[in-house]
Scaffold this motif. Sequence first.
Motif, PDB file in Angstrom:
ATOM      1  N   GLY A  96       0.820  -1.294   0.127  1.00 57.93           N
ATOM      2  CA  GLY A  96       0.048   0.172  -0.097  1.00 57.93           C
ATOM      3  C   GLY A  96       0.795   1.253  -0.060  1.00 57.93           C
ATOM      4  N   GLU A  97       2.010   1.275  -0.555  1.00 57.66           N
ATOM      5  CA  GLU A  97       2.797   2.235  -0.723  1.00 57.66           C
ATOM      6  C   GLU A  97       2.833   3.095  -1.867  1.00 57.66           C
ATOM      7  N   PRO A  98       3.314   4.267  -2.060  1.00 56.35           N
ATOM      8  CA  PRO A  98       3.216   5.037  -3.246  1.00 56.35           C
ATOM      9  C   PRO A  98       4.472   4.330  -3.981  1.00 56.35           C
ATOM     10  N   PRO A  99       4.723   4.788  -5.196  1.00 56.27           N
ATOM     11  CA  PRO A  99       6.006   4.275  -5.945  1.00 56.27           C
ATOM     12  C   PRO A  99       7.329   4.217  -5.207  1.00 56.27           C
ATOM     13  N   GLU A 100       7.825   3.365  -4.826  1.00 50.28           N
ATOM     14  CA  GLU A 100       9.299   3.153  -3.919  1.00 50.28           C
ATOM     15  C   GLU A 100      10.290   2.551  -4.819  1.00 50.28           C
ATOM     16  N   ARG A 101      11.386   2.877  -4.421  1.00 49.55           N
ATOM     17  CA  ARG A 101      12.657   2.530  -5.023  1.00 49.55           C
ATOM     18  C   ARG A 101      13.106   1.009  -4.568  1.00 49.55           C
TER      19      ARG A 101
END
Length: 395
Positions: A96-101
């Motif tokens: 449920g995260e925004p775009p992550e690296r």
Amino acid sequence: MDHGEEVGRVPSYTYFLDDETLDVQREAYGEFIAENGLGAGRAFKSLEVMTNDIKAMAKSLFNAPDDAGVSFTSGGTESVFMAVKTARDLARHKRGEPPERYNIVACVTAHPCLNKAGELLGVDIIRTPHTKEFRADPSLMRSAINDKTIMLFASAPNYPFGTFDPIAEIGKLAQHSGLRLHVDGCWGGFLSPFTERLGYPVPPWDFRVLGVSSLSADIHKFGYAAKGASLVLYRSADDQDHEAFSFSGWPRGTYSTPTFLGTRAGGAIASAWAVMHYLGMEGYLRAARLTMEATTRLIAGLNSIPDIECLAPYGESNLISFVSLDSALDIYAVADRLEERGWLRGRMREPQAIQQGVNPAHLATVEEYLSAVREAIEFVRRNASAPVAYDEHSY
């Protein structure tokens, strides 16, 4: 020189069994040379039937669950790309995260297409050292895992050395860490199931290993289909929801593709289907027997030459690398001499070695090649000069 003799001088790039199988490839590809695999479900029903049949055969071959998902791709690079995209998008969904690296942990021996996928998809690749047996080290992989890790990557076998990573151990690590595990079987996927049946020492590597989430295998290598034909399999078909691409923000309507490519060569699908049915279990066992006979004869012959030796362990796959035992003998100069005489060679950097994959066509050229190696060594010793520089673009 006929086609088999020509292929017998090449270390990779082409995978040849016999002229009869090549004819099956050509005829099937030609029948569907104008069809687009993207329309398999609507315009070209026969391609849909063939694709579904290929998927069913692959699930059986790799011991996948009945509800596993399978996608037909253009090659190993696209198969790995899709496995990385699926892992990335699944992580975004579940966390449920925004775009992550995010990152993926692999051994240094993993194929470079993993880094290509990571670069295009914004996923970092963490590479760990290999063991003395040229395998991934699960303990080093464990140490490299962090809170942004989404997948582990293992090779069955790896391309530089032809050894299998310890998939069972890495599978346990993946389960314990709550991570996905992709197994890259692009080289050996259509060889290892048959060499295992023939009694060769093939470690557990497919969906029989708990923890394996996805697997890639190229049909256009030792499945003997025309290029480009590969597969990526998922333990759960639900994963494919995160593999596909769909876009509706234009006037035409929804555009959807199951994998990266849009247009897909219908001939590649038809060729894969035709060859898989033509060879069947008996044909693939015959091909595997010829391949490994050529491999074992090459290893024995190379090891009998005092100046060189094959990197061990060997015999798990049909990949060979041999090094110079004498610091005064430049192995790259040996490779240069072999190429001057028409033997295209692969070159390893770490350690410096001559490397090649083996296919059935090499069986007929074993003795000729061993004689060429002996001559090349003698030639280099007679004409010793400055060491040959390694070419970063060598294959």
